[in-house]
Design an enzyme around this catalytic site. Structure first.
Site, PDB file in Angstrom:
ATOM      1  N   ARG A  51       0.824  -1.227   0.000  1.00 59.05           N
ATOM      2  CA  ARG A  51       0.000   0.000   0.000  1.00 59.05           C
ATOM      3  C   ARG A  51       0.846   1.261   0.000  1.00 59.05           C
ATOM      4  O   ARG A  51       0.429   2.296  -0.481  1.00 59.05           O
ATOM      5  CB  ARG A  51      -0.935  -0.016   1.208  1.00 59.05           C
ATOM      6  CG  ARG A  51      -2.158  -0.876   0.951  1.00 59.05           C
ATOM      7  CD  ARG A  51      -3.062  -0.886   2.139  1.00 59.05           C
ATOM      8  NE  ARG A  51      -2.367  -1.455   3.281  1.00 59.05           N
ATOM      9  CZ  ARG A  51      -2.911  -2.346   4.107  1.00 59.05           C
ATOM     10  NH1 ARG A  51      -4.147  -2.740   3.936  1.00 59.05           N
ATOM     11  NH2 ARG A  51      -2.228  -2.833   5.121  1.00 59.05           N
ATOM     12  N   LYS A 153       2.242 -19.696   7.862  1.00 60.96           N
ATOM     13  CA  LYS A 153       1.294 -19.844   8.959  1.00 60.96           C
ATOM     14  C   LYS A 153       1.011 -18.493   9.622  1.00 60.96           C
ATOM     15  O   LYS A 153       1.864 -17.618   9.562  1.00 60.96           O
ATOM     16  CB  LYS A 153       1.839 -20.829   9.979  1.00 60.96           C
ATOM     17  CG  LYS A 153       3.024 -20.242  10.747  1.00 60.96           C
ATOM     18  CD  LYS A 153       3.288 -20.999  11.994  1.00 60.96           C
ATOM     19  CE  LYS A 153       4.330 -20.350  12.820  1.00 60.96           C
ATOM     20  NZ  LYS A 153       3.934 -19.234  13.634  1.00 60.96           N
ATOM     21  N   HIS A 183       8.720 -22.902   8.365  1.00 60.38           N
ATOM     22  CA  HIS A 183      10.159 -22.682   8.192  1.00 60.38           C
ATOM     23  C   HIS A 183      10.994 -23.706   8.963  1.00 60.38           C
ATOM     24  O   HIS A 183      12.167 -23.877   8.682  1.00 60.38           O
ATOM     25  CB  HIS A 183      10.555 -21.230   8.513  1.00 60.38           C
ATOM     26  CG  HIS A 183      10.693 -20.934   9.975  1.00 60.38           C
ATOM     27  ND1 HIS A 183       9.625 -20.666  10.783  1.00 60.38           N
ATOM     28  CD2 HIS A 183      11.775 -20.863  10.774  1.00 60.38           C
ATOM     29  CE1 HIS A 183      10.046 -20.441  12.003  1.00 60.38           C
ATOM     30  NE2 HIS A 183      11.363 -20.551  12.042  1.00 60.38           N
ATOM     31  N   ASP A 240       1.015 -20.952  17.804  1.00 65.86           N
ATOM     32  CA  ASP A 240       2.228 -20.371  17.228  1.00 65.86           C
ATOM     33  C   ASP A 240       3.276 -21.454  16.932  1.00 65.86           C
ATOM     34  O   ASP A 240       3.985 -21.375  15.931  1.00 65.86           O
ATOM     35  CB  ASP A 240       2.805 -19.351  18.231  1.00 65.86           C
ATOM     36  CG  ASP A 240       3.874 -18.467  17.619  1.00 65.86           C
ATOM     37  OD1 ASP A 240       3.743 -18.135  16.422  1.00 65.86           O
ATOM     38  OD2 ASP A 240       4.832 -18.101  18.325  1.00 65.86           O
ATOM     39  N   HIS A 245       5.092 -26.164  13.904  1.00 57.97           N
ATOM     40  CA  HIS A 245       6.487 -26.626  13.963  1.00 57.97           C
ATOM     41  C   HIS A 245       6.625 -27.957  14.708  1.00 57.97           C
ATOM     42  O   HIS A 245       7.276 -28.883  14.232  1.00 57.97           O
ATOM     43  CB  HIS A 245       7.378 -25.581  14.647  1.00 57.97           C
ATOM     44  CG  HIS A 245       7.292 -24.217  14.037  1.00 57.97           C
ATOM     45  ND1 HIS A 245       7.119 -24.021  12.689  1.00 57.97           N
ATOM     46  CD2 HIS A 245       7.378 -22.971  14.577  1.00 57.97           C
ATOM     47  CE1 HIS A 245       7.103 -22.717  12.436  1.00 57.97           C
ATOM     48  NE2 HIS A 245       7.245 -22.060  13.568  1.00 57.97           N
ATOM     49  N   LYS A 346       8.108 -19.575  25.632  1.00 57.96           N
ATOM     50  CA  LYS A 346       8.910 -18.347  25.566  1.00 57.96           C
ATOM     51  C   LYS A 346       9.484 -18.108  26.951  1.00 57.96           C
ATOM     52  O   LYS A 346       8.915 -18.549  27.946  1.00 57.96           O
ATOM     53  CB  LYS A 346       8.031 -17.163  25.184  1.00 57.96           C
ATOM     54  CG  LYS A 346       7.313 -17.352  23.852  1.00 57.96           C
ATOM     55  CD  LYS A 346       7.801 -16.370  22.835  1.00 57.96           C
ATOM     56  CE  LYS A 346       7.091 -16.502  21.510  1.00 57.96           C
ATOM     57  NZ  LYS A 346       7.996 -16.658  20.371  1.00 57.96           N
TER      58      LYS A 346
HETATM   59  C1  BG6 Z   1       7.760 -18.526  14.517  1.00 58.51           C
HETATM   60  C2  BG6 Z   1       6.940 -18.050  15.682  1.00 58.51           C
HETATM   61  O1  BG6 Z   1       6.994 -19.340  13.678  1.00 58.51           O
HETATM   62  O2  BG6 Z   1       8.875 -19.276  14.994  1.00 58.51           O
HETATM   63  C3  BG6 Z   1       7.782 -17.238  16.651  1.00 58.51           C
HETATM   64  O3  BG6 Z   1       5.851 -17.272  15.207  1.00 58.51           O
HETATM   65  C4  BG6 Z   1       9.015 -18.006  17.052  1.00 58.51           C
HETATM   66  O4  BG6 Z   1       7.031 -16.880  17.794  1.00 58.51           O
HETATM   67  C5  BG6 Z   1       9.742 -18.523  15.829  1.00 58.51           C
HETATM   68  O5  BG6 Z   1       9.861 -17.133  17.785  1.00 58.51           O
HETATM   69  C6  BG6 Z   1      10.878 -19.435  16.211  1.00 58.51           C
HETATM   70  O6  BG6 Z   1      11.623 -19.742  15.066  1.00 58.51           O
HETATM   71  P1  BG6 Z   1      13.158 -20.099  15.163  1.00 58.51           P
HETATM   72  O7  BG6 Z   1      13.550 -20.445  13.760  1.00 58.51           O
HETATM   73  O8  BG6 Z   1      13.852 -18.888  15.702  1.00 58.51           O
HETATM   74  O9  BG6 Z   1      13.250 -21.253  16.116  1.00 58.51           O
END
Ligand code: BG6
Length: 495
Positions: A51, A153, A183, A240, A245, A346
């Site tokens: 935008r 996601k 990822h 999350d 993951h 966290k």
């Molecule tokens: C993300 C989450 O998908 O993965 C984050 O939204 C998290 O909250 C992150 O911190 C962790 O990824 P990595 O690669 O740093 O372990």
């Protein structure tokens, strides 16, 4: 130089949300490295959509600034030919302008009608963008070309909204055109799970209930939610990290051997494993096997960390979970009776992701008096991050006259390879350009993963008592320890 078969075909890479955080932090630096590696030929063009008003020239400057260093000649030429489309994401005029620009780059750069749309926007825009692309006739490939959409996601908020999102995406794209990123799957060590299991013959025979006592997955972060409090309030650790993951890593680690390395063969096995995870349906079962937690102020006098409820954007009475521990069971021939303990959070004491397989104890430990019963079980530990590698822990005799046994470890570290691991985003962008869906999540995997976590989330949203708290920089609430000690086991201290 990139391998010939790891080189993008001609293509316009269209990034929606190009002025956002994800693009600046991850996508542009990854593109710069891919360009430097020779993976992006001159027939790859970059088109940004957002935008923010910008000219092509200003967009080029923005891209150049996002990467460290000068980027090299190939990156420079990608940036010099980059195009920018400004507009609202549900405004048909935006897509008309995009169509004109894409026709232009096909002519000028020979992109051949191939397009990869990368939706680096907030998730609420996935549906309007996909629907608009469909209406503008930009989602269907012409003969001999390809069109793909890459999204990240969260894929919905629960099973029902994931289905709605799928329905919206399907107005424009076929399932084969949709590339859903996790990822974690692009991390080298996660991919190495496939090599570990299927490129060796020594592990597979012990990869089952006969030898394995339990499995533990830890995804621990030291960071808090930082500036993402507003987002996190609507998400929580289950959505999350666990829904995606953790369940992805778990399914790769425990699935049956695929019949080939064809992407569908691997994804078929992953979804079969997800289907075999016994959902926690009954309230009683959930209360016994799922623990949530939230961090409070903690740390040391020098490094005092705020509690979750004190973070910006967070409700001071929030009951959003920043920690989850689960005890899962897999109802299939290979894993029946082997508990899988997962935990993520966290503000834990270490940033570490590990998958551990603990083996059964030998039948006659008392053969070694005085040592044996408190000896940790043998274990295979996959260190996903940091210090990427593998350890095999076992008992060995301590030198001396007495027959004492102590834990010893054989270790493999990724640093023993000369090659550097590519960043996860380099991997996913190149795979999307090449069209290799192996490391992307299929719609049925998404649905099945929600099916596992939804009942627990629903139970928690009914407020079954106050959320357990844990001090920042500790390993979660005491309930998490109780979840596993009740079975006569304990969480393995991350290496
Ligand atoms: C993300 C989450 O998908 O993965 C984050 O939204 C998290 O909250 C992150 O911190 C962790 O990824 P990595 O690669 O740093 O372990």
């Amino acid at each position: 130089m990139a391998d010939q078969d790891r080189r993008s075909p001609p293509c316009a890479l269209v990034i929606f949300g190009v002025s956002g955080d994800l693009t600046a932090r991850k996508l542009l630096p990854a593109l710069e490295r891919l360009a430097a590696d020779g993976a992006l030929p001159p027939e790859v063009s970059l088109v940004g959509v957002a935008r923010t008003p910008m000219t092509d020239q200003e967009f080029a400057t923005y891209c150049a600034r996002a990467v460290a260093g000068s980027g090299g000649a190939r990156w420079q030429s990608l940036v010099d030919t980059a195009r920018y489309v400004q507009g609202g994401y549900d405004d048909p005029a935006t897509y008309q302008r995009l169509a004109d620009v894409l026709a232009d780059v096909d002519r000028a750069q020979g992109t051949g009608g191939n397009r990869v749309y990368y939706l680096a926007t907030p998730p609420r825009l996935f549906s309007p963008i996909a629907i608009s692309l469909g209406k503008a006739g930009l989602s269907r490939p012409d003969d001999g070309s390809f069109v793909r959409a890459v999204i990240e996601k969260p894929f919905g908020w629960d099973e029902a909204s994931a289905r709605d999102l799928y329905a919206d995406l399907s107005t424009a794209f076929e399932e084969e055109q949709i590339f859903r990123i996790d990822h974690y799957l692009a991390k080298e060590t996660v991919q190495n799970l496939l090599a570990l299991r299927f490129a060796n013959s020594i592990f597979e025979p012990i990869w089952n209930r006969t030898w394995v006592d339990n499995i533990q997955i830890t995804v621990a972060e030291t960071l808090g939610v930082g500036q993402r409090g507003g987002f996190y309030e609507t998400t929580g650790a289950m959505r999350d990290i666990v829904q995606n993951h953790v369940l992805q890593v778990l399914s790769l680690f425990l699935m049956e051997p695929p019949t080939s390395f064809h992407p569908e063969a691997i994804r078929d096995e992953k979804v079969k494993l997800l289907r075999a995870i016994r959902p926690l349906d009954e309230e009683r079962e959930i209360a016994a096997n799922a623990v949530r937690g939230q961090y409070t102020r903690g740390g040391t006098r020098e490094d005092l960390m705020a509690g979750y409820r004190e973070e910006p954007g967070v409700d001071p009475l929030s009951s959003t979970e920043t920690f989850v521990a689960l005890r899962l069971e897999i109802a299939n021939w290979r894993w029946n009776g082997v508990p899988v303990y997962v935990r993520t959070g966290k503000r834990l004491p270490a940033r570490v992701t590990e998958v551990t397989m603990e083996f059964r104890r030998p039948p006659q430990l008392p053969l070694f008096p005085g040592t044996a019963t408190d000896l940790e079980p043998d274990a295979l530990i996959v260190r996903v991050q940091p210090n990427e590698g593998l350890s095999l822990n076992f008992g060995a005799k301590v030198p001396g006259h007495a027959f004492r046994v102590q834990k010893a470890s054989m270790d493999f570290s990724y640093t023993s390879f000369r090659e550097a691991s590519p960043d996860a985003y380099e991997r996913v962008i190149l795979d999307a350009l090449i069209g290799d869906p192996t490391l992307f999540i299929r719609a049925d995997e998404v649905g099945r993963s929600w099916r596992i976590v939804d009942p627990v989330l629903q139970y928690w949203s009914g407020d079954p008592g106050p959320i357990p708290l844990y001090q920042a920089a500790t390993w979660g609430p005491s309930e998490a320890a109780a979840l596993i000690t009740r079975d006569g086991r304990s969480w393995r201290h991350p290496s």
